[in-house]
Scaffold this motif. Structure first.
Motif, short mmCIF file in Angstrom:
data_model
loop_
_atom_site.label_atom_id
_atom_site.label_comp_id
_atom_site.label_asym_id
_atom_site.label_seq_id
_atom_site.Cartn_x
_atom_site.Cartn_y
_atom_site.Cartn_z
N TYR A 89 -15.02 1.80 10.04
CA TYR A 89 -14.34 2.32 11.22
C TYR A 89 -15.22 3.34 11.95
CZ TYR A 89 -10.49 0.33 8.56
OH TYR A 89 -9.70 -0.52 7.83
N ASN A 90 -14.92 3.50 13.21
CA ASN A 90 -15.71 4.41 14.05
C ASN A 90 -15.17 5.82 14.10
OD1 ASN A 90 -17.52 2.35 14.76
ND2 ASN A 90 -16.18 1.65 16.41
N ASP A 91 -13.93 6.01 13.67
CA ASP A 91 -13.35 7.35 13.70
C ASP A 91 -12.52 7.57 12.44
OD1 ASP A 91 -10.28 6.91 14.41
OD2 ASP A 91 -11.46 5.53 15.62
N HIS A 92 -12.31 8.85 12.12
CA HIS A 92 -11.62 9.21 10.89
C HIS A 92 -10.13 8.87 10.94
CE1 HIS A 92 -15.23 11.00 9.44
NE2 HIS A 92 -15.25 11.96 10.35
N VAL A 93 -9.53 8.94 12.11
CA VAL A 93 -8.10 8.65 12.21
C VAL A 93 -7.81 7.23 11.75
CG1 VAL A 93 -6.14 8.42 13.77
CG2 VAL A 93 -7.73 10.32 14.07
N ARG A 94 -8.58 6.28 12.23
CA ARG A 94 -8.37 4.88 11.84
C ARG A 94 -8.66 4.67 10.35
NH1 ARG A 94 -10.87 0.35 15.36
NH2 ARG A 94 -9.47 -0.77 13.98
N SER A 95 -9.69 5.33 9.84
CA SER A 95 -10.01 5.16 8.43
C SER A 95 -8.90 5.72 7.54
CB SER A 95 -11.34 5.83 8.10
OG SER A 95 -11.25 7.24 8.25
N ILE A 96 -8.27 6.82 7.95
CA ILE A 96 -7.17 7.39 7.17
C ILE A 96 -5.92 6.52 7.28
CG2 ILE A 96 -5.62 9.38 6.95
CD1 ILE A 96 -7.91 11.14 7.88
N GLU A 97 -5.63 6.05 8.51
CA GLU A 97 -4.44 5.23 8.70
C GLU A 97 -4.53 3.91 7.94
OE1 GLU A 97 -4.16 4.82 12.91
OE2 GLU A 97 -2.97 6.65 13.17
N ASN A 98 -5.71 3.38 7.76
CA ASN A 98 -5.88 2.10 7.07
C ASN A 98 -6.29 2.26 5.61
OD1 ASN A 98 -5.74 -0.19 9.29
ND2 ASN A 98 -6.87 1.49 10.21
N PHE A 99 -6.29 3.48 5.12
CA PHE A 99 -6.65 3.74 3.74
C PHE A 99 -5.53 3.26 2.81
CE2 PHE A 99 -7.15 6.61 0.05
CZ PHE A 99 -8.46 6.32 -0.26
N GLU A 100 -5.89 2.60 1.72
CA GLU A 100 -4.90 2.08 0.78
C GLU A 100 -4.19 3.23 0.08
OE1 GLU A 100 -6.45 -0.77 -1.91
OE2 GLU A 100 -7.66 -1.78 -0.40
N LEU A 101 -2.86 3.20 0.12
CA LEU A 101 -2.09 4.31 -0.44
C LEU A 101 -2.28 4.43 -1.95
CD1 LEU A 101 1.27 4.04 1.52
CD2 LEU A 101 -0.52 5.74 1.81
N ASP A 102 -2.52 3.31 -2.64
CA ASP A 102 -2.69 3.36 -4.09
C ASP A 102 -3.90 4.18 -4.51
OD1 ASP A 102 -0.44 2.00 -4.75
OD2 ASP A 102 -1.40 0.05 -4.94
N LYS A 103 -4.87 4.33 -3.63
CA LYS A 103 -6.05 5.11 -3.96
C LYS A 103 -5.77 6.61 -3.98
CE LYS A 103 -9.40 1.70 -2.34
NZ LYS A 103 -10.55 1.42 -1.43
N PHE A 104 -4.58 7.00 -3.49
CA PHE A 104 -4.16 8.40 -3.60
C PHE A 104 -3.55 8.70 -4.96
CE2 PHE A 104 -3.88 8.44 1.18
CZ PHE A 104 -4.76 9.48 1.36
N ARG A 105 -3.25 7.65 -5.74
CA ARG A 105 -2.51 7.84 -6.99
C ARG A 105 -3.23 8.79 -7.97
NH1 ARG A 105 1.55 4.60 -8.78
NH2 ARG A 105 0.91 2.96 -7.31
N PRO A 106 -4.56 8.65 -8.21
CA PRO A 106 -5.21 9.59 -9.13
C PRO A 106 -5.13 11.04 -8.65
CG PRO A 106 -6.62 7.68 -8.72
CD PRO A 106 -5.50 7.60 -7.74
#
Length: 362
Positions: A64-81
C-alpha cells in the motif's frame, strides 16, 4: 537489551491502566479496538519517524501507498499476540508489536529508550579506569604514608580488593539500575499527580465542548466513511451505517449488503426537537418500542427491517416535536456552560497560584 525494554513497556501499560490513563480502546482490549486505536493515533500524532515502525508491522511487503490503507486492510488475527501480551503478560516473539504498543501509549521509542539508558549508565559499570590497578598512596620516596603495623595494612588492602572485584562492581551496577527503575517509577507517580490537575481542567473544558456541541447541533453524524477495497457489506452503528468486510464479525451487529445510497444518506436524527416545518419532505420517521425515531432518508428501518420509514407529517411534528423545548434546553446548557467556564478559569488561577507559592497540591 530489548527484553528490558519489553518489560518496561508492559509495566507502563499496567501502570496507566491502574491510574485510568488509557484510552477506551486500550482499556478493554480487542483486535478491532486495537485497529481503531492505531487509526486514531495515526491521525493525531503521526510523524515521519514513525514510518519505518508502521511499515514493518502493517505492510512489510509494501503493498500500500499509505498507512491508513495498510491499517484498514491489516488482518485482525495478527493483533492476537499483542492482545495476549498486554492482557496476560505472555511472551511475544517479534519486536515490532512491542514497538507498536509503545507508540500507542506515547512511550519512548526503542531508539530513544536505548539512547537514554546508555547515556544514563554510570562510568564505573564498564569496569575500566575504576582504580583496580591503582597503587597505594606513597610518600616522596615510595613508602606508605601510614604508620600502622603490617597486619592492619594487609587487612585494609584485602578489604579494598574485595570492594574492587568485578563481581562487586557488577552488583553495584545492578543496584544502580534498580534504583534508576525506582526513580523512574517515582517520577511517573509524581507526574500522574500533576496529570490529575490537567485532567480536572481537561474534564471541565470537555464538558464545555460537549455543551457547545449539543447546543450547536449534534443532530446527525458527518460525512459517511467511504468503503475500502473488499468492504462490500455495512452495519448499523446506532445513528449511521459503517462499511465493513462481509467476513468480519461485529458484536451485536447484523451485516447487510453495501448500498452506497443508504450509506451516504441515511442518518438518525438524535435531536428531534430541532425539527421544524422546514423539515417536512426532508425527514422520515418510524415508531419503535412506543417511541418515535426520525431519519434523514426513506427506506426500511435499520434495526426492524419489517417496518418502512414514513414521511414526516404536520400531525407527527406538532404532537411529538417541540422546538420551544429545544430552545429551553439550549438556554439551560448555556447557563451551565457559563458556570463551568467560570469554575474552569478559577481552577486554573488557583493551581497557578499554588505553583507560584510552592505549595503542594493533592
Amino acid at each position: 537489551m530489548f527484553e528490558e525494554y519489553k518489560k518496561e513497556v508492559l509495566e507502563f501499560y499496567f501502570f496507566k491502566k491502574e491510574t485510568n490513563q488509557l484510552s477506551s480502546n486500550l482499556e478493554s482490549l480487542g483486535r478491532l479496538k486495537l485497529r481503531k486505536e492505531c487509526l486514531k493515533i495515526l491521525a493525531e500524532k503521526y510523524s515521519k519517524k514513525d514510518d519505518e515502525m508502521l511499515r514493518l508491522f502493517f505492510d512489510p511487503l509494501r503493498k500500500y501507498n499509505d498507512h491508513v490503507r495498510s491499517i484498514e486492510n491489516f488482518e485482525l488475527d495478527k493483533f492476537r499476540p499483542l492482545v495476549s501480551f498486554l492482557r496476560d503478560g505472555t511472551s511475544i516473539r517479534d519486536d515490532q508489536p512491542v514497538k507498536l504498543i509503545a507508540w500507542l501509549m506515547d512511550f519512548d521509542s526503542y531508539q530513544d529508550w536505548r539512547f537514554r539508558k546508555e547515556t544514563s549508565q554510570p562510568d564505573d559499570c564498564g569496569f575500566s579506569d575504576n582504580g583496580m590497578d591503582s597503587e597505594p598512596d606513597t610518600g616522596e620516596e615510595g613508602e606508605p604514608d601510614s604508620d600502622t603495623d603490617e597486619s592492619s595494612s594487609f587487612v585494609g588492602k584485602e578489604e579494598a580488593d574485595e570492594k574492587t572485584t568485578p563481581e562487586a562492581q557488577q552488583e553495584d551496577c545492578e543496584q544502580n539500575a534498580s534504583n534508576d527503575s525506582r526513580n523512574v517509577l517515582e517520577i511517573s507517580i509524581k507526574r500522574s499527580f500533576s496529570i490529575k490537575k490537567t485532567l480536572i481542567i481537561s474534564m471541565v473544558f470537555l464538558l464545555l465542548g460537549g455543551g457547545v456541541f449539543f447546543l450547536l447541533g449534534g443532530n446527525t453524524t458527518g460525512t459517511a466513511r467511504q468503503p475500502s477495497v473488499g468492504e462490500e457489506c455495512m452495519y448499523w452503528t446506532g445513528d449511521h451505517y459503517e462499511p465493513v468486510k462481509c467476513d468480519e464479525k461485529i458484536n451485536d451487529a447484523v451485516l447487510v449488503p453495501l448500498n452506497l445510497q443508504t450509506l451516504n444518506n441515511l442518518r438518525k436524527i438524535n435531536l428531534m426537537d430541532t425539527l421544524t416545518a422546514n423539515s417536512l419532505g426532508k425527514v422520515w420517521y418510524s415508531k419503535i418500542g412506543g417511541k418515535h425515531e426520525f431519519f434523514t432518508d426513506s427506506g426500511v428501518h435499520p434495526v426492524d427491517t419489517l417496518k418502512r420509514l414514513k414521511p414526516l407529517t404536520n400531525y407527527i411534528l406538532n404532537k411529538h416535536v417541540s422546538y420551544y423545548r429545544y430552545l429551553l434546553t439550549r438556554l439551560m446548557w448555556s447557563v451551565s456552560v457559563i458556570v463551568m467556564a467560570i469554575l474552569g478559569i478559577a481552577c486554573v488561577i488557583y493551581f497557578l497560584w499554588r505553583q507560584k507559592k510552592g505549595l503542594k497540591s493533592f
